[in-house]
Design a protein around this motif. Structure first.
Motif, short mmCIF file in Angstrom:
data_model
loop_
_atom_site.label_atom_id
_atom_site.label_comp_id
_atom_site.label_asym_id
_atom_site.label_seq_id
_atom_site.Cartn_x
_atom_site.Cartn_y
_atom_site.Cartn_z
N LEU A 41 0.97 -1.20 0.00
CA LEU A 41 -0.21 0.03 0.01
C LEU A 41 1.10 1.28 -0.20
CD1 LEU A 41 -2.99 0.97 0.29
CD2 LEU A 41 -2.58 0.95 2.76
N LYS A 42 0.54 2.37 -0.66
CA LYS A 42 1.14 3.68 -1.03
C LYS A 42 2.54 3.37 -1.59
CE LYS A 42 0.43 6.58 2.43
NZ LYS A 42 0.16 7.33 3.65
N LYS A 43 2.82 2.38 -2.14
CA LYS A 43 4.10 2.08 -2.94
C LYS A 43 3.78 1.65 -4.07
CE LYS A 43 7.54 1.58 0.95
NZ LYS A 43 8.47 0.70 1.66
N THR A 44 3.08 0.60 -4.15
CA THR A 44 2.82 -0.39 -5.52
C THR A 44 1.22 -0.19 -5.71
OG1 THR A 44 2.76 -2.13 -4.62
CG2 THR A 44 4.90 -1.71 -5.69
N VAL A 45 0.44 0.23 -4.80
CA VAL A 45 -0.87 0.29 -4.82
C VAL A 45 -1.74 1.29 -4.15
CG1 VAL A 45 -1.57 -1.44 -3.01
CG2 VAL A 45 -3.07 -1.35 -4.95
N SER A 46 -2.61 1.83 -4.68
CA SER A 46 -3.47 2.82 -3.86
C SER A 46 -4.99 2.38 -4.01
CB SER A 46 -3.26 4.37 -4.58
OG SER A 46 -3.72 5.29 -3.84
N TYR A 47 -5.49 2.44 -2.86
CA TYR A 47 -6.98 2.17 -2.47
C TYR A 47 -7.40 3.50 -2.27
CZ TYR A 47 -5.35 -2.66 -2.49
OH TYR A 47 -4.94 -3.77 -2.86
N ILE A 48 -8.78 3.89 -2.84
CA ILE A 48 -9.54 5.20 -2.57
C ILE A 48 -10.89 4.80 -2.06
CG2 ILE A 48 -10.48 7.41 -3.49
CD1 ILE A 48 -7.85 7.16 -5.23
N VAL A 49 -11.51 5.28 -0.97
CA VAL A 49 -12.77 5.14 -0.71
C VAL A 49 -13.49 6.23 -0.90
CG1 VAL A 49 -12.02 3.42 1.37
CG2 VAL A 49 -12.11 5.85 1.87
N CYS A 50 -14.77 6.22 -1.10
CA CYS A 50 -15.53 7.38 -1.53
C CYS A 50 -16.99 7.36 -0.96
CB CYS A 50 -15.67 7.59 -3.06
SG CYS A 50 -16.66 8.88 -3.54
N ALA A 51 -17.69 8.07 -0.24
CA ALA A 51 -19.02 7.79 0.39
C ALA A 51 -20.08 8.85 -0.38
CB ALA A 51 -18.97 8.32 1.82
N VAL A 52 -21.27 8.11 -0.55
CA VAL A 52 -22.42 8.66 -1.11
C VAL A 52 -23.39 8.65 -0.01
CG1 VAL A 52 -24.10 8.72 -2.97
CG2 VAL A 52 -21.68 7.81 -3.43
N ILE A 53 -23.67 9.72 0.50
CA ILE A 53 -24.47 9.92 1.62
C ILE A 53 -25.81 11.04 1.26
CG2 ILE A 53 -24.64 10.62 4.07
CD1 ILE A 53 -21.58 10.18 4.12
N PHE A 54 -26.88 10.48 1.61
CA PHE A 54 -28.08 11.28 1.54
C PHE A 54 -28.58 11.42 2.63
CE2 PHE A 54 -27.54 8.90 -2.37
CZ PHE A 54 -27.68 9.92 -3.57
#
Length: 337
Positions: A41-54
């Protein structure tokens, strides 16, 4: 007798995957040279989280960016996973830091990727506590948060979030796939475990199995230069190299995501459990669109003894898979290549 026992076990495993459970990643059947080292993680791969909130008015939660390159522009709460975090832990941290709310994920909505180095996990999320971040709370994470009615003018950091918001509204109105949450299981690579299906006109169903050391659903590491779901293509090329181009291979979606943040630097990978459809490519048709030749009644012959086709005889399992394929009741995975 041994074959029957193995195939019964595989059908049980398929049932678990279809219900959103996971399976330990004990081996990969295809490990291309470009993907051999475990990902970090942060060297060869990047994971992103994203929130959809109503909220109750179907207004969507937005945050105003503090970063210089997109200063004062608006975006969904999102950010990169940190070492030692699970996907859900990263989601909760980002929502708290950027919007001020405590939250609980409802389901994964969508997975997006730009190859195995960049993967974004988009969740439908509900607020469980905290308070809306105001301009007085501005910091390096965000300037403020606000509820957007989706029609008032707003300076967006990127229009890529609009389809994500639409997907969240659609799911709230009518869930098109079962609730899907990350599964806490380690993996060293970004990998795809594959339920590769072939169906004939009589609704008979076959699934491709790897044979060594015993029958199992095949898995392959992703290649840096291709989409994550290219792994299924690598398996098919190994299994039937001369017939590979005669078929259209489609990854229909994700049944489950396996990841753990508890072993940073050693198990930073993810395994996507996917449902894949194999159909004959470009059959010949007449002017009325009718097929000139009957559809193939069996899957393509295999040329590699490391693979074999398994005909699914458990009727409930067969119907479950066919229904998921027909209704596309699967978590989508989209490539941004």
């Amino acid at each position: 007798m041994q074959v029957e026992v193995e195939e019964k076990e595989v059908e049980e495993q398929m049932g678990r995957l279809l219900s959103g459970e996971g399976l330990e990643v004990t081996l990969l059947d295809v490990i291309p040279e470009l993907a051999r080292p475990p990902v970090v993680l942060k060297k060869t791969v990047s994971y992103i989280v994203c929130a959809v909130i109503f909220n109750d008015k179907e207004e969507v939660l937005m945050v105003q960016e503090a970063k210089q390159e997109c200063y004062k522009q608006w975006y969904l709460p999102a950010g990169r996973m940190e070492e030692g975090e699970s996907i859900v832990q990263a989601l909760r941290r980002e929502v708290k830091e950027e919007a001020g709310f405590d939250c609980q994920p409802i389901t994964l909505l969508l997975i997006q990727e730009q190859g195995p180095q960049w993967i974004r996990f988009i969740f439908l999320v509900k607020v469980t506590g905290g308070s809306l971040k105001t301009p007085q709370d501005a910091d390096q994470e965000s300037l403020q948060a606000a509820w957007w009615d989706r029609t008032s003018p707003l300076s967006l950091r990127g229009r890529d979030i609009l389809p994500l918001i639409d997907a969240g509204l659609k799911y709230r109105q009518s869930a098109w796939h079962p609730t899907t949450m990350p599964i806490d299981m380690p993996c060293q690579h970004v990998a795809q475990r594959i339920i590769m299906t072939f169906t004939n006109s009589q609704q008979e169903l076959w699934v491709l199995l790897a044979t060594a050391p015993s029958a199992h659903l095949p898995a392959a590491a992703a290649v840096k230069t291709h989409t994550v779901t290219w792994a299924a293509s690598m398996v098919l090329q190994e299994a039937t190299p001369s017939r590979y181009h005669d078929y259209d291979l489609s990854t229909l979606g994700v049944l489950g995501v396996q990841h753990t943040g508890r072993q940073p630097g050693k198990a930073d990978g993810v395994c996507l459990n996917t449902l894949v459809s194999l159909v004959e490519d470009r059959p010949q048709r007449n002017e009325d669109g009718e097929r000139l030749e009957p559809a193939e009644s069996a899957p393509p012959p295999l040329e590699n003894p490391r693979y074999r086709w398994h005909r699914v005889r458990n009727d409930a399992l067969r119907q479950n898979i066919l229904e998921r394929i027909k209704k596309k009741s699967i978590l989508p995975v989209n490539s941004l290549y």
